[in-house]
Scaffold this motif. Structure first.
Motif, PDB file in Angstrom:
ATOM      1  N   ARG A  78      -5.600  -2.196   5.357  1.00 30.15           N
ATOM      2  CA  ARG A  78      -4.380  -2.458   5.668  1.00 30.15           C
ATOM      3  C   ARG A  78      -4.385  -3.997   5.241  1.00 30.15           C
ATOM      4  O   ARG A  78      -5.154  -4.870   5.686  1.00 30.15           O
ATOM      5  CB  ARG A  78      -4.038  -2.410   7.189  1.00 30.15           C
ATOM      6  N   LEU A  79      -3.548  -4.448   4.320  1.00 30.88           N
ATOM      7  CA  LEU A  79      -3.369  -5.820   3.878  1.00 30.88           C
ATOM      8  C   LEU A  79      -2.149  -6.473   4.295  1.00 30.88           C
ATOM      9  O   LEU A  79      -1.000  -5.831   4.484  1.00 30.88           O
ATOM     10  CB  LEU A  79      -3.521  -5.756   2.311  1.00 30.88           C
ATOM     11  N   GLU A  80      -1.962  -7.704   4.535  1.00 32.76           N
ATOM     12  CA  GLU A  80      -0.837  -8.580   4.740  1.00 32.76           C
ATOM     13  C   GLU A  80      -0.814  -9.545   3.355  1.00 32.76           C
ATOM     14  O   GLU A  80      -1.825  -9.961   2.981  1.00 32.76           O
ATOM     15  CB  GLU A  80      -1.051  -9.559   5.848  1.00 32.76           C
ATOM     16  N   THR A 105       7.048  -2.713   4.791  1.00 31.87           N
ATOM     17  CA  THR A 105       5.775  -2.114   4.418  1.00 31.87           C
ATOM     18  C   THR A 105       5.750  -1.351   3.361  1.00 31.87           C
ATOM     19  O   THR A 105       7.044  -0.880   2.648  1.00 31.87           O
ATOM     20  CB  THR A 105       5.568  -1.220   5.756  1.00 31.87           C
ATOM     21  N   LEU A 136      -6.207  -6.871   7.052  1.00 32.13           N
ATOM     22  CA  LEU A 136      -5.934  -6.691   8.671  1.00 32.13           C
ATOM     23  C   LEU A 136      -7.035  -5.607   9.239  1.00 32.13           C
ATOM     24  O   LEU A 136      -7.399  -5.674  10.258  1.00 32.13           O
ATOM     25  CB  LEU A 136      -4.655  -6.426   9.072  1.00 32.13           C
ATOM     26  N   LYS A 137      -7.090  -4.610   8.404  1.00 38.72           N
ATOM     27  CA  LYS A 137      -7.933  -3.412   9.042  1.00 38.72           C
ATOM     28  C   LYS A 137      -8.527  -2.669   7.831  1.00 38.72           C
ATOM     29  O   LYS A 137      -8.193  -2.560   6.617  1.00 38.72           O
ATOM     30  CB  LYS A 137      -6.882  -2.565   9.649  1.00 38.72           C
ATOM     31  N   TRP A 188       4.266  -7.345   4.857  1.00 35.05           N
ATOM     32  CA  TRP A 188       2.871  -6.289   4.893  1.00 35.05           C
ATOM     33  C   TRP A 188       2.761  -5.249   3.905  1.00 35.05           C
ATOM     34  O   TRP A 188       3.869  -4.869   3.511  1.00 35.05           O
ATOM     35  CB  TRP A 188       2.813  -5.647   6.196  1.00 35.05           C
ATOM     36  N   ARG A 231      -4.556 -11.130   3.287  1.00 38.85           N
ATOM     37  CA  ARG A 231      -5.848 -11.040   4.019  1.00 38.85           C
ATOM     38  C   ARG A 231      -5.873  -9.442   4.699  1.00 38.85           C
ATOM     39  O   ARG A 231      -4.818  -8.863   4.727  1.00 38.85           O
ATOM     40  CB  ARG A 231      -5.692 -11.927   5.259  1.00 38.85           C
ATOM     41  N   GLU A 235       8.616  -7.789   8.437  1.00 41.84           N
ATOM     42  CA  GLU A 235       7.605  -6.868   8.250  1.00 41.84           C
ATOM     43  C   GLU A 235       7.972  -5.615   7.458  1.00 41.84           C
ATOM     44  O   GLU A 235       7.867  -4.589   7.879  1.00 41.84           O
ATOM     45  CB  GLU A 235       7.165  -6.478   9.889  1.00 41.84           C
TER      46      GLU A 235
END
Length: 190
Positions: free
Chosen positions: A63-65, A101, A129-130, A3, A127, A99
């Motif tokens: 927020r990206l993954e 960050t 996420l937010k 993330w 992708r 996870e």
């Protein structure tokens, strides 16, 4: 998947009141404490009507993954620099967990802001996420600061003239002290 926790984009000041390059820029997040200002035309505006140009702070958070955190972390900085911006601050926790960050705060010119957002939306096989955007009008505050700056610059010019006319050491020191104070206020206002 790893993330990237938060990417915050900051738009820059558009000084030309008739320039609408910032009008389509997406806003930026207040939670990171960063701001940028863009000039946005208010309705029908003639070239002579600079008073009707609104100043708006644009803030965006995303927020990206991403599959490879460390690579994404470095590439986002390179992408930002290629668009004339810079990384304002960043941190990464890649301690090996599932996870990991990172947090990156970016500053880009308002004219490149949408371009950077679009690139991040499709970044490195990841992708979104937010994503959030905000806009805050600051026309009055901007106008007040500009007026104060003009008055300080006039005072600075007057003190420089007085310094040329000063004859005694006391007069020179007194005027120089006031001139230094006004110069500090000018720098702060800028």
């Amino acid at each position: 998947m790893r993330w990237i926790a938060l990417v915050t984009l900051l738009a820059a000041l558009i000084a030309s009141c008739g320039d609408d390059t910032g009008s389509g820029a997406a806003p930026l997040s207040q939670e990171s404490g960063g701001t940028g200002i863009a000039a946005v035309p208010a309705g029908d505006q003639s070239a002579d009507s600079q008073e009707t140009t609104r100043k708006v702070i644009f803030t965006s958070s995303m927020r990206l993954e991403v599959p490879e955190l460390r690579n994404a972390y470095l590439e986002i900085g390179q992408l930002t620099r290629s668009l004339g911006g810079f990384v304002a601050d960043s941190s990464i926790d890649d301690s090996g967990g599932d996870e990991s960050t990172a947090s990156i705060r970016l500053r880009v010119p308002a004219s490149r802001h949408d371009e950077l957002l679009a690139a991040l939306r499709t970044f490195g096989g990841g992708r979104v996420l937010k994503e959030s955007t905000t806009a805050t009008e600051v026309t009055e505050e901007y106008t007040d600061v500009q007026s104060r700056l003009r008055n300080l610059e006039r005072a600075e010019a007057q003190y420089q003239e007085l310094l040329k006319q000063a004859r005694t050491v006391d007069e020179i020191l007194n005027v120089q002290s006031r001139l230094d104070s006004v110069r500090a206020q000018v720098e702060q206002a800028k």
